[in-house]
Enzyme design. Sequence first.
Site, PDB file in Angstrom:
ATOM      1  N   SER A 191      18.527  14.771  -8.237  1.00 54.82           N
ATOM      2  CA  SER A 191      18.931  14.121  -6.997  1.00 54.82           C
ATOM      3  C   SER A 191      19.987  14.955  -6.269  1.00 54.82           C
ATOM      4  CB  SER A 191      19.429  12.707  -7.314  1.00 54.82           C
ATOM      5  OG  SER A 191      19.574  11.946  -6.143  1.00 54.82           O
ATOM      6  N   ASP A 286       9.496   7.459  -4.325  1.00 51.57           N
ATOM      7  CA  ASP A 286      10.874   7.858  -4.058  1.00 51.57           C
ATOM      8  C   ASP A 286      11.018   8.158  -2.573  1.00 51.57           C
ATOM      9  OD1 ASP A 286      13.385   9.051  -3.906  1.00 51.57           O
ATOM     10  OD2 ASP A 286      13.001  10.546  -5.455  1.00 51.57           O
ATOM     11  N   HIS A 316      12.594   7.340  -8.413  1.00 51.92           N
ATOM     12  CA  HIS A 316      13.771   8.209  -8.415  1.00 51.92           C
ATOM     13  C   HIS A 316      14.631   7.910  -9.652  1.00 51.92           C
ATOM     14  CE1 HIS A 316      16.716  10.696  -6.178  1.00 51.92           C
ATOM     15  NE2 HIS A 316      17.622   9.971  -6.816  1.00 51.92           N
TER      16      HIS A 316
END
Length: 348
Positions: A191, A286, A316
């Site tokens: 991320s 996501d 995610h």
Amino acid sequence: MSKLMSRVPLGVQAGFARAVFALPGPVRRLIAGPPIRVDGQELALDAQLLLVLDRLGDHEFVRGTPEQARANLARTVPLVAGPPIEPVAVRELSLGGVPARLYTPAEDTDAMLVYYHGGGWVLGTLDSHDNTCRYFAREAGVKVLSVDYRLAPEHAFPAAVDDAVSAFRHAHAKAADFGVDPGRIAVGGDSAGGNLAAVTSLLTTRDGGPAPAFQLLLYPGADSSVRRPSRDLFAEGFFLTSANIDWFCDHYCPDVAQRSDPRFSVLLAEDLTGLPPAYLATAGFDPLRDEGEAFGAKLADAGVPVTVRRQRDLIHGYASFLGLGTRFREATAEAAGALRTGLALARP
């Protein structure tokens, strides 16, 4: 029901979650509900079940102030990360003033991964991603150097970038002290950490090196200048929400004009030629999916050896959910294999 579950001690909740994931498939399907299909993809049962338990436990990913959100993350990590992965030796240290943690696997290795945790540049610690780093150390057979870069809003953009680059350069300069080959040091992250890994690769390459040997990019944020279809398709209900992304960006880079800076939106860099080979994974459900894949395509267009892999049935954050079910570990195992292979090919 969710308020009732939130009052249950976290240890009990963790045991309950593990018990639920151990149930037979038909029973888990009954609890999770009918399959969820969006954009030609079907959500994995493990992911759907996690989302149900998340709602029951009232574990909202982002809530309140940054301090409150950090405390909530610290409470919920034990629910999903699982027991510490062994055998891995762990040591605390400092990288030129940046706190870090070194993970050393049982097998002998001269390769290293400099890892930047996720959390939207606002959340996350060495502890929040402890088991993820343990997993990569053991399964990829590399030393993992986890970096505790400064967080926003106390330290806004580009403080995290400065720490990420500084940590890599320190690791490279002190490679002999770590017992690693300076030519076999990768960067990676999930991320926001994936964003920092890609930015570190860009900046060190453009500065003439030393640069990483490989990039491990898990569902990275890559471009805040454009709202792509996945941002709306998965705006709510799949762990990371569109509102969460706005919250993170507003804290990390409140000056909207700065969000076109390639140190923030790495996809906007004019020239990606010469960057290290990469494994870039996205999750099908996501909101960041499309920008991550656009960055992978731009790397390929620039002649960078890159594998772009969409985990079509996942959400995610999957590399942080190693303690539940099997699907999250399967996807993370693929990333570990790519890292092992990428650094093997970097051997002189």
